[in-house]
Design a protein around this motif. Structure first.
Motif, short mmCIF file in Angstrom:
data_model
loop_
_atom_site.label_atom_id
_atom_site.label_comp_id
_atom_site.label_asym_id
_atom_site.label_seq_id
_atom_site.Cartn_x
_atom_site.Cartn_y
_atom_site.Cartn_z
N GLN A 1 -2.15 6.58 -4.34
CA GLN A 1 -1.82 7.26 -5.60
C GLN A 1 -0.50 6.77 -6.19
OE1 GLN A 1 -2.15 11.55 -5.59
NE2 GLN A 1 -3.99 11.48 -4.32
N LEU A 2 0.39 6.30 -5.34
CA LEU A 2 1.71 5.86 -5.80
C LEU A 2 1.63 4.64 -6.71
CD1 LEU A 2 4.71 6.57 -5.48
CD2 LEU A 2 4.77 5.01 -3.51
N ASP A 3 0.72 3.71 -6.41
CA ASP A 3 0.61 2.49 -7.22
C ASP A 3 -0.72 1.82 -6.88
OD1 ASP A 3 0.85 -0.27 -8.20
OD2 ASP A 3 3.00 0.13 -8.36
N GLU A 4 -1.51 1.49 -7.90
CA GLU A 4 -2.81 0.89 -7.65
C GLU A 4 -2.70 -0.45 -6.93
OE1 GLU A 4 -5.12 -0.55 -11.09
OE2 GLU A 4 -3.31 -0.20 -12.27
N LYS A 5 -1.56 -1.15 -7.08
CA LYS A 5 -1.36 -2.42 -6.38
C LYS A 5 -1.19 -2.22 -4.87
CE LYS A 5 1.89 -3.50 -9.39
NZ LYS A 5 3.06 -4.13 -9.99
N ASN A 6 -0.93 -0.99 -4.45
CA ASN A 6 -0.73 -0.74 -3.02
C ASN A 6 -2.00 -0.93 -2.20
OD1 ASN A 6 1.97 -0.34 -3.36
ND2 ASN A 6 1.84 1.89 -3.34
N LYS A 7 -3.14 -1.06 -2.84
CA LYS A 7 -4.35 -1.33 -2.07
C LYS A 7 -4.23 -2.66 -1.33
CE LYS A 7 -6.89 -3.17 -6.04
NZ LYS A 7 -7.99 -2.90 -6.94
N GLN A 8 -3.36 -3.54 -1.81
CA GLN A 8 -3.13 -4.84 -1.15
C GLN A 8 -1.98 -4.79 -0.16
OE1 GLN A 8 -5.39 -7.16 -1.44
NE2 GLN A 8 -6.43 -5.77 -2.85
N THR A 9 -1.37 -3.63 0.04
CA THR A 9 -0.27 -3.50 1.00
C THR A 9 -0.72 -3.95 2.39
OG1 THR A 9 0.70 -1.64 -0.22
CG2 THR A 9 1.29 -1.84 2.11
N GLU A 10 0.07 -4.83 2.99
CA GLU A 10 -0.20 -5.27 4.36
C GLU A 10 0.36 -4.24 5.33
OE1 GLU A 10 0.03 -9.59 5.68
OE2 GLU A 10 1.45 -9.46 4.01
N ILE A 11 -0.44 -3.86 6.30
CA ILE A 11 -0.03 -2.88 7.30
C ILE A 11 -0.10 -3.54 8.67
CG2 ILE A 11 -0.56 -0.64 8.34
CD1 ILE A 11 -1.88 0.00 5.53
N MET A 12 1.02 -3.51 9.39
CA MET A 12 1.08 -4.14 10.70
C MET A 12 0.20 -3.40 11.70
SD MET A 12 2.02 -6.47 12.75
CE MET A 12 3.06 -7.40 11.64
N VAL A 13 -0.68 -4.13 12.35
CA VAL A 13 -1.59 -3.57 13.35
C VAL A 13 -1.14 -4.00 14.75
CG1 VAL A 13 -3.97 -3.58 14.20
CG2 VAL A 13 -3.52 -3.52 11.74
N ASP A 14 -0.79 -5.27 14.90
CA ASP A 14 -0.34 -5.80 16.19
C ASP A 14 0.86 -6.71 15.95
OD1 ASP A 14 -0.04 -7.46 18.57
OD2 ASP A 14 -2.00 -6.69 19.18
N TYR A 15 2.03 -6.21 16.30
CA TYR A 15 3.29 -6.91 16.01
C TYR A 15 3.37 -8.27 16.71
CZ TYR A 15 8.36 -7.57 15.63
OH TYR A 15 9.62 -8.07 15.38
N ALA A 16 3.05 -8.31 17.99
CA ALA A 16 3.15 -9.56 18.76
C ALA A 16 2.25 -10.65 18.18
CB ALA A 16 2.83 -9.32 20.23
N GLN A 17 1.06 -10.26 17.74
CA GLN A 17 0.09 -11.21 17.18
C GLN A 17 0.26 -11.39 15.67
OE1 GLN A 17 -2.23 -12.79 19.18
NE2 GLN A 17 -1.27 -11.75 20.92
N ARG A 18 1.13 -10.57 15.07
CA ARG A 18 1.33 -10.56 13.61
C ARG A 18 0.01 -10.30 12.88
NH1 ARG A 18 6.00 -10.24 15.30
NH2 ARG A 18 7.79 -11.18 14.27
N LYS A 19 -0.79 -9.42 13.47
CA LYS A 19 -2.08 -9.05 12.89
C LYS A 19 -1.88 -7.87 11.94
CE LYS A 19 -6.76 -7.66 13.98
NZ LYS A 19 -7.70 -7.27 15.02
#
Length: 142
Positions: A104-122
């Protein structure tokens, strides 16, 4: 140092779980976000006896970003407890309320990258976590 390490280090400084009062517990989950202009903002979880007053680390970081810079577009998010996110750690993914708020904050946030696995940079994207978001048509009307 890459951007993920910089974000991790800044968020890690906020990790010191403890009671604020007999009713409020804080700093047990921390987050850092990178805004559109490259600035990094941090946040920490605040939990109270009254669940409606709880705020997740990601929302606090996003509110810090908006309050301090007026920005709404988030490029990257990292969240964790006592260690960097791993694929087996569900605390590294935004909860449903955070996902909704970020969308809701910004429609461009759908492309926000979210860290899943830090060591693997996934990473994953917010859009992958909340596909077919109900508000897309409403944003398209603006």
């Amino acid at each position: 140092m890459d951007i993920w390490q910089e974000m991790y280090e800044k968020a890690k400084k906020e990790y010191f779980p403890g009671d604020v009062t007999p009713f409020i517990y804080a700093h047990n989950v921390v987050s850092a976000i990178e805004a559109e202009n490259g600035e990094i903002f941090v946040g920490f979880c605040i939990e109270s006896c009254s669940g409606v007053c709880n705020l997740c680390a990601e929302r606090v970081a996003a509110l810090n970003m908006y309050t301090n810079s007026g920005q709404t577009h988030i490029k990257r998010v990292i969240a964790f407890r006592d260690q960097a996110p791993t694929e087996n750690d569900s605390a590294s993914l935004p909860c449903g309320a955070c996902r909704e708020f970020l969308m809701q904050l910004d429609e461009k946030n759908k492309q926000t990258e979210i860290m899943v696995d830090y060591a693997q940079r996934k990473t994953t994207t917010l859009e992958q976590l909340i596909p077919n978001w109900w508000g897309s048509s409403r944003q398209a009307d603006n």
